[in-house]
Design an enzyme around this catalytic site. Structure first.
Site, PDB file in Angstrom:
ATOM      1  N   ASP A  14      68.983   1.229  75.694  1.00 52.07           N
ATOM      2  CA  ASP A  14      69.428   2.298  74.953  1.00 52.07           C
ATOM      3  C   ASP A  14      68.611   3.882  75.079  1.00 52.07           C
ATOM      4  O   ASP A  14      67.171   3.422  75.243  1.00 52.07           O
ATOM      5  CB  ASP A  14      70.175   2.634  74.378  1.00 52.07           C
ATOM      6  CG  ASP A  14      71.128   4.304  73.840  1.00 52.07           C
ATOM      7  OD1 ASP A  14      71.922   4.368  74.719  1.00 52.07           O
ATOM      8  OD2 ASP A  14      70.917   4.880  73.025  1.00 52.07           O
ATOM      9  N   SER A  15      69.549   4.920  75.671  1.00 51.28           N
ATOM     10  CA  SER A  15      68.247   5.798  76.430  1.00 51.28           C
ATOM     11  C   SER A  15      67.215   6.468  74.887  1.00 51.28           C
ATOM     12  O   SER A  15      66.549   7.307  74.903  1.00 51.28           O
ATOM     13  CB  SER A  15      68.586   7.320  76.418  1.00 51.28           C
ATOM     14  OG  SER A  15      70.523   7.505  75.902  1.00 51.28           O
ATOM     15  N   CYS A  77      73.740   1.964  76.716  1.00 51.64           N
ATOM     16  CA  CYS A  77      73.765   3.889  77.091  1.00 51.64           C
ATOM     17  C   CYS A  77      75.082   4.285  77.792  1.00 51.64           C
ATOM     18  O   CYS A  77      74.731   2.914  79.250  1.00 51.64           O
ATOM     19  CB  CYS A  77      72.530   4.201  77.728  1.00 51.64           C
ATOM     20  SG  CYS A  77      72.742   5.835  77.881  1.00 51.64           S
ATOM     21  N   GLU A 162      72.273  13.741  66.141  1.00 50.26           N
ATOM     22  CA  GLU A 162      70.811  13.246  66.051  1.00 50.26           C
ATOM     23  C   GLU A 162      70.041  14.354  64.689  1.00 50.26           C
ATOM     24  O   GLU A 162      68.786  14.282  64.390  1.00 50.26           O
ATOM     25  CB  GLU A 162      70.036  13.393  67.373  1.00 50.26           C
ATOM     26  CG  GLU A 162      70.248  11.898  68.306  1.00 50.26           C
ATOM     27  CD  GLU A 162      68.980  11.492  68.771  1.00 50.26           C
ATOM     28  OE1 GLU A 162      67.928  11.980  69.508  1.00 50.26           O
ATOM     29  OE2 GLU A 162      69.843  10.320  69.432  1.00 50.26           O
ATOM     30  N   CYS A 194      79.985   7.569  74.589  1.00 50.31           N
ATOM     31  CA  CYS A 194      78.927   7.902  74.729  1.00 50.31           C
ATOM     32  C   CYS A 194      78.440   6.938  73.109  1.00 50.31           C
ATOM     33  O   CYS A 194      79.218   6.768  72.499  1.00 50.31           O
ATOM     34  CB  CYS A 194      78.811   9.151  74.277  1.00 50.31           C
ATOM     35  SG  CYS A 194      76.878   9.839  73.689  1.00 50.31           S
ATOM     36  N   HIS A 196      76.737   7.878  70.967  1.00 48.53           N
ATOM     37  CA  HIS A 196      76.582   8.870  69.034  1.00 48.53           C
ATOM     38  C   HIS A 196      78.006   8.965  68.866  1.00 48.53           C
ATOM     39  O   HIS A 196      78.048   9.456  67.746  1.00 48.53           O
ATOM     40  CB  HIS A 196      75.982  10.073  69.860  1.00 48.53           C
ATOM     41  CG  HIS A 196      74.623   9.541  69.374  1.00 48.53           C
ATOM     42  ND1 HIS A 196      74.010   8.877  71.425  1.00 48.53           N
ATOM     43  CD2 HIS A 196      73.178  10.276  69.142  1.00 48.53           C
ATOM     44  CE1 HIS A 196      72.591   9.238  70.755  1.00 48.53           C
ATOM     45  NE2 HIS A 196      71.661   9.995  70.424  1.00 48.53           N
TER      46      HIS A 196
HETATM   47  N1  DGL Z   1      73.144   7.293  75.042  1.00 49.30           N
HETATM   48  C1  DGL Z   1      73.472   8.249  76.030  1.00 49.30           C
HETATM   49  C2  DGL Z   1      75.536   8.118  76.149  1.00 49.30           C
HETATM   50  O1  DGL Z   1      75.023   6.532  75.483  1.00 49.30           O
HETATM   51  C3  DGL Z   1      73.758   9.261  74.914  1.00 49.30           C
HETATM   52  C4  DGL Z   1      72.873  10.522  74.748  1.00 49.30           C
HETATM   53  C5  DGL Z   1      71.915  10.044  75.865  1.00 49.30           C
HETATM   54  O2  DGL Z   1      72.438  11.172  76.704  1.00 49.30           O
HETATM   55  O3  DGL Z   1      70.520  10.218  76.232  1.00 49.30           O
HETATM   56  O4  DGL Z   1      75.375   8.178  77.360  1.00 49.30           O
END
Ligand code: DGL
Length: 276
Positions: A14-15, A77, A162, A194, A196
């Site tokens: 993930d990012s 991600c 976050e 997403c 989050h």
């Molecule tokens: N992990 C990213 C997603 O699911 C969200 C956070 C980011 O923008 O890096 O799109």
């Protein structure tokens, strides 16, 4: 506590932190397998970056996980899945690791939404890059071209989570604002596109009411992965099963302890990964 020093794990990328939520659900469904988690915390968020940058970062991450012997990688991600997955599957894998696999989270969520909609109106909330890519819309239309897909980029939601603001009035206001155009379109199913947004599911449920199906990715991805491994025995046999897990991030800060616990439900001690 899960073991370390694992051999042929499943990689989860993930990012940043949000993918830990997906990993938590995957471990619930498939506890015996070994996992390596990589969060690119030094360069998160990816959500407003260009496609080229997202592709480069994601290829570096995938390279890191393959060097650690991952047999299969899940791009947890949504932004990386939307912008980088196809290119990795078509170009990077055949050239570098033809026997290994990389999967994303868009197809599982789209499949689940298509099965659940009754009125053929699906809403998607996601980052700006995911919305720009139209990845969810394309996957839904492949499954059923009659379905209409309405998207809304929600750039404030991931940063609010976050920063520990998930229960604040600001977050509720932001969710109401982002959802109101979708609710006017009469959607009956909403993809939380997403990493989050799983954390915000109860808040979103309160706002949309009981009549809308919410597709939250953690459980959906875990179920589809189980099914995928049953159908791909040759790959499944390569993955080691010692109930192990190792965590890597590209920046080591205290934030990972706090957010790691929030998304994964347990304290995590990550090691530093160098990408690029
Ligand atoms: N992990 C990213 C997603 O699911 C969200 C956070 C980011 O923008 O890096 O799109």
């Amino acid at each position: 506590m899960r073991k370390e020093n694992i051999r042929n794990p499943i990689g989860i990328f993930d990012s940043g932190f949000g993918g830990l939520n997906i990993l938590k659900e995957i471990i619930k469904g498939l506890p015996e397998y070994d996992y390596i988690y990589l969060g690119d915390t030094a360069r998160t968020p990816y959500g407003a970056r260009s496609q080229e940058v997202i592709r480069n970062f994601t290829e570096e991450a995938v390279g890191f996980l393959f060097k650690r012997n991952c047999q299969l990688i899940i791009l947890a991600c949504n932004t990386a899945s939307s912008e980088a997955l196809r290119k990795i599957q078509r170009e990077y894998l055949p050239k570098n690791y033809p026997n290994r696999r990389v999967l994303g989270v868009i197809v599982p969520a789209a499949e689940s939404a298509v099965v659940r909609t009754n009125n053929n109106c699906i809403g998607v909330i996601a980052t700006e890059s995911t919305v720009r890519s139209k990845a969810f819309e394309k996957e839904v239309k492949k499954l059923n071209p009659q379905i209409e897909v309405f998207q809304e980029a929600c750039p404030l939601l991931a940063p609010l989570v976050e920063n520990g603001e998930e229960n604040s009035g600001v977050t509720e206001l932001a969710i109401r604002n982002y959802l109101s155009p979708l609710l006017r379109k009469n959607i009956d199913t909403l993809i939380l596109g997403c990493t989050h947004y799983g954390i915000l599911e109860d808040k979103i449920r309160k706002i949309v009411g009981p009549g809308i199906n919410l597709v939250s990715e953690g459980a959906v991805v875990a179920d589809k992965l189980k099914d995928y491994l049953q159908r791909h025995k040759e790959l499944d046999d390569e993955i080691s099963r010692n109930a192990g897990a190792e965590f890597f991030t590209t920046d080591l800060t205290d934030k990972f302890q706090i957010l790691g616990s929030k998304f994964f439900g347990k304290r995590i001690l990550p090691k530093r990964a160098k990408l690029g």
